[in-house]
Motif scaffolding. Sequence first.
Motif, PDB file in Angstrom:
ATOM      1  N   UNK B  20       0.853  -1.129   0.048  1.00 45.95           N
ATOM      2  CA  UNK B  20       0.073   0.012   0.001  1.00 45.95           C
ATOM      3  C   UNK B  20       1.004   1.256   0.165  1.00 45.95           C
ATOM      4  N   UNK B  21       0.604   1.955  -0.973  1.00 47.36           N
ATOM      5  CA  UNK B  21       1.321   3.354  -1.070  1.00 47.36           C
ATOM      6  C   UNK B  21       0.371   4.550  -0.469  1.00 47.36           C
ATOM      7  N   UNK B  22       0.956   5.421   0.307  1.00 48.08           N
ATOM      8  CA  UNK B  22      -0.111   6.384   0.848  1.00 48.08           C
ATOM      9  C   UNK B  22       0.325   7.719   0.264  1.00 48.08           C
ATOM     10  N   UNK B  23      -0.740   8.345   0.170  1.00 48.56           N
ATOM     11  CA  UNK B  23      -0.755   9.907  -0.219  1.00 48.56           C
ATOM     12  C   UNK B  23      -1.393  10.932   0.542  1.00 48.56           C
ATOM     13  N   UNK B  24      -1.068  11.799   1.050  1.00 48.34           N
ATOM     14  CA  UNK B  24      -1.686  13.044   1.823  1.00 48.34           C
ATOM     15  C   UNK B  24      -1.583  14.064   1.165  1.00 48.34           C
ATOM     16  N   UNK B  88       8.873   4.227 -10.003  1.00 51.27           N
ATOM     17  CA  UNK B  88       8.648   5.278  -9.430  1.00 51.27           C
ATOM     18  C   UNK B  88       7.227   5.710  -9.423  1.00 51.27           C
ATOM     19  N   UNK B  89       6.612   5.766  -7.898  1.00 48.96           N
ATOM     20  CA  UNK B  89       5.178   6.145  -8.508  1.00 48.96           C
ATOM     21  C   UNK B  89       5.108   7.762  -7.650  1.00 48.96           C
ATOM     22  N   UNK B  90       4.321   8.600  -8.334  1.00 53.42           N
ATOM     23  CA  UNK B  90       4.161   9.781  -7.954  1.00 53.42           C
ATOM     24  C   UNK B  90       2.494   9.881  -7.708  1.00 53.42           C
ATOM     25  N   UNK B  91       2.144  10.717  -6.527  1.00 53.78           N
ATOM     26  CA  UNK B  91       0.912  11.043  -6.310  1.00 53.78           C
ATOM     27  C   UNK B  91       0.716  12.377  -6.472  1.00 53.78           C
ATOM     28  N   UNK B  92      -0.230  13.012  -7.128  1.00 55.46           N
ATOM     29  CA  UNK B  92      -0.374  14.416  -7.372  1.00 55.46           C
ATOM     30  C   UNK B  92      -1.813  14.923  -7.011  1.00 55.46           C
ATOM     31  N   UNK B  93      -2.065  16.267  -6.600  1.00 57.05           N
ATOM     32  CA  UNK B  93      -3.275  16.795  -6.432  1.00 57.05           C
ATOM     33  C   UNK B  93      -3.674  18.037  -7.263  1.00 57.05           C
TER      34      UNK B  93
END
Lengths: 114, 114
Positions: B20-24, B88-93
């Motif tokens: 599980x990868x998390x992003x806030x 390489x995983x990126x989260x964005x908002x």
Amino acid sequence: AQSVTQPDARVTVSEGASLQLRCKYSYSGTPYLFWYVQYQRQGLQLLLKYYSGDPVVQGVNGFEAEFSKSDSSFHLRKASVHWSDSAVYFCAASHHNYAQGLTFGLGTRVSVFP
Amino acid sequence: EAAVTQSPRNKVTVTGGNVTLSCRQTNSHNYMYWYRQDTGHGLRLIHYSYGAGNLQIGDVPDGYKATRTTQEDFFLLLELASPSQTSLYFCASSDWTSSAETLYFGSGTRLTVL
């Protein structure tokens, strides 16, 4: 389908020299266009964006880009590069469905040598 | 300045493992995204969401699930990890209330599947 093409995978320049990175887009209309930069081991950061008006847009750190509808291009320029400009630069265009975020090019790795 | 925080920074797992990868994000943005970045492919959209409880499929969703539990939190789940998911995983908002909003990226999670 829309696409963004960055024809140069790698560019090497000397410190103080000018830089131009090429970007071509394929899109049924005129998308919103962006340049992002990725420094080593960091996320992407916005350099500049274009959505209407003056085709030359100014960004951070002395970067500018010029939109050309006739050429379907959005090239990035800097008059005089610094070693700290070494990074990967991504051109991106908005998806037709804006909610889907952006379509990115493959990126151009810029190496600045003293 | 928008803030997007990803955890962990690095993760190593074995084939078949559960990750599980998390992003806030702390800017009350409505849209959140998961991208993967691979050499030769640039950034590719896996899943995205426009609010708590919402999930939309991106361009490369196979093998991934995602869940948006709150406005702030977006998780990427790999229930049976495979070596092809090493990336390489990126989260964005972003907040797409206007026409050309900026994506704010986290610093990335490097996942290795052995």
